[in-house]
Design a protein around this motif. Structure first.
Motif, PDB file in Angstrom:
ATOM      1  N   TYR A  74       0.835  -1.209   0.000  1.00  0.00           N
ATOM      2  CA  TYR A  74       0.000   0.000   0.000  1.00  0.00           C
ATOM      3  C   TYR A  74       0.867   1.256   0.000  1.00  0.00           C
ATOM      4  CZ  TYR A  74      -3.273   3.512   1.845  1.00  0.00           C
ATOM      5  OH  TYR A  74      -4.029   4.637   2.038  1.00  0.00           O
ATOM      6  N   CYS A  75       1.852   1.305   0.882  1.00  0.00           N
ATOM      7  CA  CYS A  75       2.721   2.479   0.961  1.00  0.00           C
ATOM      8  C   CYS A  75       3.553   2.637  -0.309  1.00  0.00           C
ATOM      9  CB  CYS A  75       3.617   2.394   2.193  1.00  0.00           C
ATOM     10  SG  CYS A  75       2.729   2.509   3.764  1.00  0.00           S
ATOM     11  N   TYR A  76       3.954   1.532  -0.935  1.00  0.00           N
ATOM     12  CA  TYR A  76       4.708   1.632  -2.184  1.00  0.00           C
ATOM     13  C   TYR A  76       3.854   2.275  -3.272  1.00  0.00           C
ATOM     14  CZ  TYR A  76       6.888   0.423  -6.584  1.00  0.00           C
ATOM     15  OH  TYR A  76       7.423   0.503  -7.849  1.00  0.00           O
ATOM     16  N   ARG A  77       2.611   1.845  -3.399  1.00  0.00           N
ATOM     17  CA  ARG A  77       1.741   2.435  -4.412  1.00  0.00           C
ATOM     18  C   ARG A  77       1.504   3.920  -4.121  1.00  0.00           C
ATOM     19  NH1 ARG A  77      -0.615  -2.576  -2.838  1.00  0.00           N
ATOM     20  NH2 ARG A  77      -0.629  -4.142  -4.506  1.00  0.00           N
ATOM     21  N   MET A  78       1.385   4.257  -2.854  1.00  0.00           N
ATOM     22  CA  MET A  78       1.173   5.660  -2.485  1.00  0.00           C
ATOM     23  C   MET A  78       2.396   6.517  -2.801  1.00  0.00           C
ATOM     24  SD  MET A  78      -1.794   6.608  -1.121  1.00  0.00           S
ATOM     25  CE  MET A  78      -1.390   8.019  -0.082  1.00  0.00           C
ATOM     26  N   LEU A  79       3.588   6.001  -2.514  1.00  0.00           N
ATOM     27  CA  LEU A  79       4.801   6.818  -2.534  1.00  0.00           C
ATOM     28  C   LEU A  79       5.654   6.631  -3.783  1.00  0.00           C
ATOM     29  CD1 LEU A  79       5.794   6.227   1.205  1.00  0.00           C
ATOM     30  CD2 LEU A  79       4.660   8.246   0.245  1.00  0.00           C
ATOM     31  N   GLY A  80       5.478   5.512  -4.514  1.00  0.00           N
ATOM     32  CA  GLY A  80       6.263   5.280  -5.718  1.00  0.00           C
ATOM     33  C   GLY A  80       7.703   4.908  -5.450  1.00  0.00           C
ATOM     34  N   SER A  81       8.014   4.532  -4.221  1.00  0.00           N
ATOM     35  CA  SER A  81       9.391   4.200  -3.844  1.00  0.00           C
ATOM     36  C   SER A  81       9.366   3.066  -2.830  1.00  0.00           C
ATOM     37  CB  SER A  81      10.086   5.427  -3.226  1.00  0.00           C
ATOM     38  OG  SER A  81      11.240   5.050  -2.497  1.00  0.00           O
ATOM     39  N   ASP A 137       9.283   1.340   2.825  1.00  0.00           N
ATOM     40  CA  ASP A 137       9.846   0.675   4.001  1.00  0.00           C
ATOM     41  C   ASP A 137       9.870   1.617   5.199  1.00  0.00           C
ATOM     42  OD1 ASP A 137      10.258  -1.754   2.784  1.00  0.00           O
ATOM     43  OD2 ASP A 137      12.355  -1.366   2.279  1.00  0.00           O
ATOM     44  N   ASP A 138      10.310   2.856   4.958  1.00  0.00           N
ATOM     45  CA  ASP A 138      10.361   3.835   6.046  1.00  0.00           C
ATOM     46  C   ASP A 138       8.961   4.116   6.591  1.00  0.00           C
ATOM     47  OD1 ASP A 138      13.085   4.027   5.846  1.00  0.00           O
ATOM     48  OD2 ASP A 138      13.074   5.892   4.680  1.00  0.00           O
ATOM     49  N   ALA A 139       7.988   4.220   5.669  1.00  0.00           N
ATOM     50  CA  ALA A 139       6.622   4.514   6.091  1.00  0.00           C
ATOM     51  C   ALA A 139       6.042   3.370   6.912  1.00  0.00           C
ATOM     52  CB  ALA A 139       5.742   4.795   4.875  1.00  0.00           C
ATOM     53  N   VAL A 140       6.314   2.146   6.506  1.00  0.00           N
ATOM     54  CA  VAL A 140       5.793   0.996   7.247  1.00  0.00           C
ATOM     55  C   VAL A 140       6.467   0.899   8.612  1.00  0.00           C
ATOM     56  CG1 VAL A 140       5.641  -1.527   7.281  1.00  0.00           C
ATOM     57  CG2 VAL A 140       5.107  -0.272   5.193  1.00  0.00           C
ATOM     58  N   GLN A 141       7.756   1.158   8.653  1.00  0.00           N
ATOM     59  CA  GLN A 141       8.454   1.142   9.936  1.00  0.00           C
ATOM     60  C   GLN A 141       7.882   2.199  10.873  1.00  0.00           C
ATOM     61  OE1 GLN A 141      12.480   1.578   8.577  1.00  0.00           O
ATOM     62  NE2 GLN A 141      12.654  -0.553   7.945  1.00  0.00           N
ATOM     63  N   GLU A 142       7.627   3.395  10.336  1.00  0.00           N
ATOM     64  CA  GLU A 142       7.021   4.450  11.139  1.00  0.00           C
ATOM     65  C   GLU A 142       5.624   4.029  11.608  1.00  0.00           C
ATOM     66  OE1 GLU A 142       6.220   8.259  12.880  1.00  0.00           O
ATOM     67  OE2 GLU A 142       8.077   7.226  12.342  1.00  0.00           O
ATOM     68  N   THR A 143       4.871   3.393  10.717  1.00  0.00           N
ATOM     69  CA  THR A 143       3.523   2.930  11.070  1.00  0.00           C
ATOM     70  C   THR A 143       3.567   1.926  12.210  1.00  0.00           C
ATOM     71  OG1 THR A 143       2.685   3.281   8.820  1.00  0.00           O
ATOM     72  CG2 THR A 143       1.494   1.694  10.186  1.00  0.00           C
ATOM     73  N   LEU A 144       4.465   0.945  12.110  1.00  0.00           N
ATOM     74  CA  LEU A 144       4.540  -0.096  13.134  1.00  0.00           C
ATOM     75  C   LEU A 144       5.014   0.467  14.481  1.00  0.00           C
ATOM     76  CD1 LEU A 144       6.014  -3.040  11.022  1.00  0.00           C
ATOM     77  CD2 LEU A 144       3.645  -2.674  11.720  1.00  0.00           C
ATOM     78  N   VAL A 145       5.935   1.422  14.419  1.00  0.00           N
ATOM     79  CA  VAL A 145       6.403   2.024  15.676  1.00  0.00           C
ATOM     80  C   VAL A 145       5.276   2.817  16.334  1.00  0.00           C
ATOM     81  CG1 VAL A 145       7.952   3.755  16.648  1.00  0.00           C
ATOM     82  CG2 VAL A 145       8.845   2.051  15.060  1.00  0.00           C
ATOM     83  N   TYR A 172      -4.024   0.650   8.709  1.00  0.00           N
ATOM     84  CA  TYR A 172      -4.133   1.381   7.442  1.00  0.00           C
ATOM     85  C   TYR A 172      -4.380   2.865   7.686  1.00  0.00           C
ATOM     86  CZ  TYR A 172      -3.769  -2.276   3.919  1.00  0.00           C
ATOM     87  OH  TYR A 172      -3.291  -3.251   3.074  1.00  0.00           O
ATOM     88  N   ARG A 173      -5.115   3.196   8.732  1.00  0.00           N
ATOM     89  CA  ARG A 173      -5.321   4.601   9.061  1.00  0.00           C
ATOM     90  C   ARG A 173      -3.982   5.266   9.390  1.00  0.00           C
ATOM     91  NH1 ARG A 173      -9.758   7.247  11.333  1.00  0.00           N
ATOM     92  NH2 ARG A 173     -10.744   5.234  11.788  1.00  0.00           N
ATOM     93  N   ILE A 174      -3.174   4.597  10.209  1.00  0.00           N
ATOM     94  CA  ILE A 174      -1.859   5.150  10.565  1.00  0.00           C
ATOM     95  C   ILE A 174      -0.980   5.255   9.328  1.00  0.00           C
ATOM     96  CG2 ILE A 174       0.230   4.779  11.926  1.00  0.00           C
ATOM     97  CD1 ILE A 174      -1.512   3.247  13.955  1.00  0.00           C
ATOM     98  N   ALA A 175      -0.946   4.189   8.508  1.00  0.00           N
ATOM     99  CA  ALA A 175      -0.098   4.182   7.313  1.00  0.00           C
ATOM    100  C   ALA A 175      -0.508   5.284   6.340  1.00  0.00           C
ATOM    101  CB  ALA A 175      -0.167   2.813   6.631  1.00  0.00           C
ATOM    102  N   THR A 176      -1.804   5.490   6.184  1.00  0.00           N
ATOM    103  CA  THR A 176      -2.267   6.542   5.282  1.00  0.00           C
ATOM    104  C   THR A 176      -1.803   7.909   5.766  1.00  0.00           C
ATOM    105  OG1 THR A 176      -4.223   5.252   4.651  1.00  0.00           O
ATOM    106  CG2 THR A 176      -4.307   7.626   4.261  1.00  0.00           C
ATOM    107  N   ASN A 177      -1.919   8.169   7.051  1.00  0.00           N
ATOM    108  CA  ASN A 177      -1.471   9.457   7.591  1.00  0.00           C
ATOM    109  C   ASN A 177       0.033   9.642   7.437  1.00  0.00           C
ATOM    110  OD1 ASN A 177      -4.021  10.340   8.378  1.00  0.00           O
ATOM    111  ND2 ASN A 177      -3.895   9.292  10.351  1.00  0.00           N
ATOM    112  N   VAL A 178       0.797   8.555   7.636  1.00  0.00           N
ATOM    113  CA  VAL A 178       2.248   8.632   7.446  1.00  0.00           C
ATOM    114  C   VAL A 178       2.571   8.982   5.994  1.00  0.00           C
ATOM    115  CG1 VAL A 178       4.395   7.295   7.432  1.00  0.00           C
ATOM    116  CG2 VAL A 178       2.813   7.091   9.361  1.00  0.00           C
TER     117      VAL A 178
END
Length: 335
Positions: A26-33, A38-46, A66-72
């Motif tokens: 999900y974060c890859y599709r959002m960010l294109g990278s 990876d950074d976004a998911v790590q931030e989400t999990l923390v 998903y709410r947290i990941a979207t905000n990140v």
């Protein structure tokens, strides 16, 4: 952020880690990278780990993540230039071979590749896997970058992840009418850009083509290689702005600016829902070192397009989990 997650990884609730792969997709599709993802998911999990004691089950754990990941992701995208592919920048004109390396942009300018194993489900319904595979294709990910971030999130949650409109509205803190309006605008934008390509699963002929591709490239038989391409095949090579149009120009480039690739070895993999090859160039000591990840589009028994992501001191291969070097092949045993 990697160091933060490393420090708490042993303490993370296993329920959080179960969602890591789908959140990465999900974060890859959002960010294109893949690296930003990876950074976004790590931030989400923390963030989730720190707030888990306050999570009272008002929604499912998956929805909460998903709410947290979207905000990140929305935070990361704020004020950022969109990522692109070279063909998006140059339109319908390609670079002549002699000027192909004239212009280069920083890594942050380009859509980056991702390996299928990082973002696609290992099992599940075949139809859902096909949708997931198509939704990480480079053309689709690049098209997504044209959408405003909130429209991007709505389209992914509704059309890729199949969330209901009321679920998306709750996640984004908006109304169902607003979600439906954003989805309509996002679909219209993508349709104007050509939409999403139809799934093209690999068949026996495609697998044979890939074997011939690997053989021709490793032998550096350019005539045999060019014969595997459509006459109007294209190739581009981020971080350079160049893209080549036509099998003949690709062959000419391989014998000219690309001639240093002679003696390379390839490892087959899958990236962005397509077959791919990790190319290792020969170093003077006989060791092969990372050079490029080639993502192929196959159509009608030939290669239609090659996106070659060059690993020019970016650590691309290591960050994707590919081998850092290939040791020399063992000499064949003498009879």
């Amino acid at each position: 952020m990697t160091s933060v997650l490393t420090g708490v990884s042993d303490e993370l609730d296993p329920r959080l880690l179960e969602h890591r792969r789908e959140l990465t997709g999900y974060c890859y599709r959002m960010l294109g990278s893949s690296f930003d993802a990876d950074d976004a998911v790590q931030e989400t999990l923390v963030r989730a780990w720190k707030s888990l004691a306050d999570f009272e089950g008002r929604s499912s754990l998956r929805s909460w993540l998903y709410r947290i990941a979207t905000n990140v992701c929305l935070d990361q995208l704020s004020g950022r230039q969109r990522r692109a592919l070279p063909m998006d920048l140059s339109g319908s004109s390609w670079s002549p071979v002699e000027a192909s390396l004239a212009a280069k942009r920083p890594a942050e300018a380009w859509v980056e590749p991702v390996l299928d194993r990082q973002v696609l489900p290992e099992d599940g319904d075949p139809a859902e896997r096909a949708v997931a595979r198509e939704s990480v294709r480079l053309a689709f990910v690049a098209a997504l970058q044209h959408l405003p971030p909130r429209q991007r999130a709505v389209l992914l949650l509704r059309d890729v992840l199949r969330w209901r409109a009321d679920e998306v509205a709750g996640l984004l803190g908006t109304t169902v009418a607003s979600v439906n309006s954003a989805l309509q605008r996002a679909r219209a934008t993508l349709a104007a850009m050509g939409g999403t390509p139809e799934p093209r699963p690999l068949d026996a002929d495609s697998r044979e083509l890939l074997a011939r591709y690997l053989d021709a490239f490793e032998r550096y038989d350019v005539d045999a290689f060019v014969a595997l391409l459509h006459e109007d095949a294209t190739q581009h090579m981020p971080p350079f702005e160049m893209w080549l149009g036509g099998a003949a120009d690709i062959g000419t480039w391989m014998l000219g600016p690309g001639s240093g690739c002679r003696g390379s070895r390839l490892l087959q993999t899958e990236a962005n829902g397509c077959p791919a090859f990790a190319q290792y160039r020969l170093r003077g000591d006989g060791v092969h070192v990372p050079w490029a990840l080639h993502v192929l589009e196959i159509d009608g028994g030939r290669v239609r397009h090659i996106t070659s992501f060059l690993d020019l001191d970016t650590g691309l291969f290591v960050r994707l989990g590919m081998p850092a070097v290939l040791e020399p092949r063992p000499e064949p045993a003498t009879p």
